[in-house]
Design a protein around this motif. Structure first.
Motif, PDB file in Angstrom:
ATOM      1  N   ALA A 110      -0.059  14.285  -3.960  1.00 41.66           N
ATOM      2  CA  ALA A 110       0.060  13.788  -2.710  1.00 41.66           C
ATOM      3  C   ALA A 110       1.573  13.451  -2.358  1.00 41.66           C
ATOM      4  O   ALA A 110       2.383  13.432  -3.298  1.00 41.66           O
ATOM      5  CB  ALA A 110      -0.894  12.517  -2.561  1.00 41.66           C
ATOM      6  N   ARG A 111       1.797  13.616  -0.931  1.00 39.92           N
ATOM      7  CA  ARG A 111       2.977  13.655  -0.550  1.00 39.92           C
ATOM      8  C   ARG A 111       3.360  12.206   0.018  1.00 39.92           C
ATOM      9  O   ARG A 111       4.017  12.067   1.009  1.00 39.92           O
ATOM     10  CB  ARG A 111       3.381  14.589   0.294  1.00 39.92           C
ATOM     11  CG  ARG A 111       3.003  16.290   0.168  1.00 39.92           C
ATOM     12  CD  ARG A 111       3.180  16.995   1.223  1.00 39.92           C
ATOM     13  NE  ARG A 111       4.370  16.370   2.328  1.00 39.92           N
ATOM     14  CZ  ARG A 111       4.511  17.153   3.449  1.00 39.92           C
ATOM     15  NH1 ARG A 111       4.222  18.035   3.714  1.00 39.92           N
ATOM     16  NH2 ARG A 111       5.308  16.375   4.283  1.00 39.92           N
ATOM     17  N   GLY A 112       3.295  11.174  -1.107  1.00 41.13           N
ATOM     18  CA  GLY A 112       3.478   9.709  -0.573  1.00 41.13           C
ATOM     19  C   GLY A 112       5.006   9.519  -0.315  1.00 41.13           C
ATOM     20  O   GLY A 112       5.187   8.977   0.700  1.00 41.13           O
ATOM     21  N   SER A 113       5.922   9.992  -0.951  1.00 41.35           N
ATOM     22  CA  SER A 113       7.158   9.707  -0.843  1.00 41.35           C
ATOM     23  C   SER A 113       7.622  10.192   0.377  1.00 41.35           C
ATOM     24  O   SER A 113       8.423   9.508   1.213  1.00 41.35           O
ATOM     25  CB  SER A 113       7.909  10.077  -1.942  1.00 41.35           C
ATOM     26  OG  SER A 113       8.100  11.686  -2.091  1.00 41.35           O
ATOM     27  N   ASP A 114       7.217  11.336   0.887  1.00 36.30           N
ATOM     28  CA  ASP A 114       7.713  12.087   2.113  1.00 36.30           C
ATOM     29  C   ASP A 114       7.350  11.312   3.210  1.00 36.30           C
ATOM     30  O   ASP A 114       7.841  10.974   4.245  1.00 36.30           O
ATOM     31  CB  ASP A 114       7.098  13.386   2.039  1.00 36.30           C
ATOM     32  CG  ASP A 114       7.892  14.532   1.175  1.00 36.30           C
ATOM     33  OD1 ASP A 114       7.197  15.449   0.889  1.00 36.30           O
ATOM     34  OD2 ASP A 114       8.935  13.933   0.706  1.00 36.30           O
ATOM     35  N   ILE A 115       5.991  10.946   3.194  1.00 39.55           N
ATOM     36  CA  ILE A 115       5.349  10.005   4.212  1.00 39.55           C
ATOM     37  C   ILE A 115       6.091   8.595   4.318  1.00 39.55           C
ATOM     38  O   ILE A 115       6.104   8.173   5.457  1.00 39.55           O
ATOM     39  CB  ILE A 115       3.761   9.786   4.096  1.00 39.55           C
ATOM     40  CG1 ILE A 115       2.970  11.114   4.141  1.00 39.55           C
ATOM     41  CG2 ILE A 115       3.227   8.837   4.980  1.00 39.55           C
ATOM     42  CD1 ILE A 115       1.617  11.294   3.647  1.00 39.55           C
ATOM     43  N   THR A 116       6.568   8.101   3.148  1.00 39.62           N
ATOM     44  CA  THR A 116       7.016   6.664   3.301  1.00 39.62           C
ATOM     45  C   THR A 116       8.334   6.855   4.006  1.00 39.62           C
ATOM     46  O   THR A 116       8.660   6.249   4.828  1.00 39.62           O
ATOM     47  CB  THR A 116       6.998   6.327   1.791  1.00 39.62           C
ATOM     48  OG1 THR A 116       5.744   6.078   1.266  1.00 39.62           O
ATOM     49  CG2 THR A 116       7.788   4.719   1.843  1.00 39.62           C
TER      50      THR A 116
ATOM     51  N   ASN B 291       1.211  10.312  -8.674  1.00 36.73           N
ATOM     52  CA  ASN B 291       1.586  11.691  -8.973  1.00 36.73           C
ATOM     53  C   ASN B 291       0.551  12.482  -9.037  1.00 36.73           C
ATOM     54  O   ASN B 291       0.591  13.434 -10.082  1.00 36.73           O
ATOM     55  CB  ASN B 291       2.172  11.497 -10.431  1.00 36.73           C
ATOM     56  CG  ASN B 291       1.148  10.701 -11.405  1.00 36.73           C
ATOM     57  OD1 ASN B 291      -0.030  10.687 -11.190  1.00 36.73           O
ATOM     58  ND2 ASN B 291       1.382  10.399 -12.596  1.00 36.73           N
ATOM     59  N   ASP B 292      -0.427  12.561  -8.054  1.00 36.69           N
ATOM     60  CA  ASP B 292      -1.485  13.510  -8.274  1.00 36.69           C
ATOM     61  C   ASP B 292      -1.231  14.662  -7.219  1.00 36.69           C
ATOM     62  O   ASP B 292      -2.162  15.346  -6.720  1.00 36.69           O
ATOM     63  CB  ASP B 292      -2.714  12.769  -7.721  1.00 36.69           C
ATOM     64  CG  ASP B 292      -2.779  12.138  -6.542  1.00 36.69           C
ATOM     65  OD1 ASP B 292      -1.372  12.225  -5.871  1.00 36.69           O
ATOM     66  OD2 ASP B 292      -3.715  11.750  -6.156  1.00 36.69           O
TER      67      ASP B 292
ATOM     68  N   VAL C  45       0.839  -1.257  -0.018  1.00 41.27           N
ATOM     69  CA  VAL C  45      -0.163  -0.044  -0.001  1.00 41.27           C
ATOM     70  C   VAL C  45       0.888   1.379   0.008  1.00 41.27           C
ATOM     71  O   VAL C  45       0.637   2.232  -0.766  1.00 41.27           O
ATOM     72  CB  VAL C  45      -0.915   0.002   1.035  1.00 41.27           C
ATOM     73  CG1 VAL C  45      -1.758   1.245   1.495  1.00 41.27           C
ATOM     74  CG2 VAL C  45      -1.877  -1.188   1.183  1.00 41.27           C
ATOM     75  N   LEU C  46       1.822   1.257   0.806  1.00 40.38           N
ATOM     76  CA  LEU C  46       2.752   2.531   0.816  1.00 40.38           C
ATOM     77  C   LEU C  46       3.436   2.503  -0.499  1.00 40.38           C
ATOM     78  O   LEU C  46       3.738   3.926  -0.766  1.00 40.38           O
ATOM     79  CB  LEU C  46       3.817   2.253   2.082  1.00 40.38           C
ATOM     80  CG  LEU C  46       3.186   2.310   3.404  1.00 40.38           C
ATOM     81  CD1 LEU C  46       4.123   2.155   4.470  1.00 40.38           C
ATOM     82  CD2 LEU C  46       2.672   4.092   3.576  1.00 40.38           C
ATOM     83  N   ALA C  47       4.023   1.512  -1.076  1.00 38.52           N
ATOM     84  CA  ALA C  47       4.569   1.497  -2.417  1.00 38.52           C
ATOM     85  C   ALA C  47       3.654   2.236  -3.379  1.00 38.52           C
ATOM     86  O   ALA C  47       4.212   3.005  -4.312  1.00 38.52           O
ATOM     87  CB  ALA C  47       5.201   0.246  -2.766  1.00 38.52           C
ATOM     88  N   ARG C  48       2.459   1.800  -3.350  1.00 40.31           N
ATOM     89  CA  ARG C  48       1.483   2.323  -4.458  1.00 40.31           C
ATOM     90  C   ARG C  48       1.002   3.629  -4.062  1.00 40.31           C
ATOM     91  O   ARG C  48       1.238   4.748  -5.252  1.00 40.31           O
ATOM     92  CB  ARG C  48       0.266   1.637  -4.431  1.00 40.31           C
ATOM     93  CG  ARG C  48       0.268   0.161  -5.039  1.00 40.31           C
ATOM     94  CD  ARG C  48      -1.242  -0.306  -5.155  1.00 40.31           C
ATOM     95  NE  ARG C  48      -2.081  -0.073  -4.167  1.00 40.31           N
ATOM     96  CZ  ARG C  48      -2.252  -1.317  -3.087  1.00 40.31           C
ATOM     97  NH1 ARG C  48      -1.707  -2.427  -3.180  1.00 40.31           N
ATOM     98  NH2 ARG C  48      -3.180  -1.153  -2.221  1.00 40.31           N
ATOM     99  N   PHE C  49       1.205   4.124  -2.866  1.00 38.86           N
ATOM    100  CA  PHE C  49       1.001   5.640  -2.377  1.00 38.86           C
ATOM    101  C   PHE C  49       2.108   6.299  -2.880  1.00 38.86           C
ATOM    102  O   PHE C  49       1.974   7.378  -3.406  1.00 38.86           O
ATOM    103  CB  PHE C  49       0.772   5.634  -1.190  1.00 38.86           C
ATOM    104  CG  PHE C  49       0.226   7.023  -0.706  1.00 38.86           C
ATOM    105  CD1 PHE C  49      -1.014   7.599  -1.101  1.00 38.86           C
ATOM    106  CD2 PHE C  49       1.097   7.949  -0.076  1.00 38.86           C
ATOM    107  CE1 PHE C  49      -1.626   8.753  -0.510  1.00 38.86           C
ATOM    108  CE2 PHE C  49       0.582   9.151   0.455  1.00 38.86           C
ATOM    109  CZ  PHE C  49      -0.655   9.490   0.104  1.00 38.86           C
ATOM    110  N   ALA C  50       3.382   5.973  -2.846  1.00 40.13           N
ATOM    111  CA  ALA C  50       4.549   6.649  -3.403  1.00 40.13           C
ATOM    112  C   ALA C  50       4.790   6.945  -4.775  1.00 40.13           C
ATOM    113  O   ALA C  50       5.147   8.006  -4.951  1.00 40.13           O
ATOM    114  CB  ALA C  50       5.803   5.791  -2.647  1.00 40.13           C
ATOM    115  N   ARG C  51       4.060   5.925  -5.227  1.00 39.87           N
ATOM    116  CA  ARG C  51       4.221   5.993  -6.778  1.00 39.87           C
ATOM    117  C   ARG C  51       3.123   7.090  -7.378  1.00 39.87           C
ATOM    118  O   ARG C  51       3.136   7.491  -8.833  1.00 39.87           O
ATOM    119  CB  ARG C  51       3.775   4.707  -7.543  1.00 39.87           C
ATOM    120  CG  ARG C  51       4.883   4.059  -7.435  1.00 39.87           C
ATOM    121  CD  ARG C  51       5.302   2.708  -8.051  1.00 39.87           C
ATOM    122  NE  ARG C  51       3.975   1.873  -8.001  1.00 39.87           N
ATOM    123  CZ  ARG C  51       3.721   0.820  -6.968  1.00 39.87           C
ATOM    124  NH1 ARG C  51       4.954   0.370  -6.389  1.00 39.87           N
ATOM    125  NH2 ARG C  51       2.691   0.121  -6.943  1.00 39.87           N
TER     126      ARG C  51
END
Length: 78
Positions: free
Chosen positions: A59-65, A56-57, A48-54
């Protein structure tokens, strides 16, 4: 439920796991079921975290990860 069988487990490994189970007040089977259930949960969470990190909308997924990874590393050092 399904049954799993692991062959060729060294006796020393089995003894260590059995001792851990006993220390936790669990049967070896219950202890191992808890271990593999927890591992499966971690894999799902990582997916789930990997999908969120990818994403491109915006969202700050990579920072959260990265923040989660850093917090986990700090917790493990304690």
């Amino acid at each position: 439920m399904v049954a799993l069988q692991i062959r060729d487990v060294p006796e020393e490994v089995r003894d260590v796991l059995a001792a851990q189970a006993k220390a936790c007040g669990k049967s070896l089977q219950g202890f191992l079921l808890e271990l593999i259930t927890e591992e499966a949960r971690r894999v799902r969470n990582a997916d789930v975290l990997a999908r969120f990190a990818r994403r491109n909308d915006g969202a700050r997924g990579s920072d959260i990860t990265a923040d989660l990874a850093e917090a986990r590393a700090e917790r493990e050092l304690q």
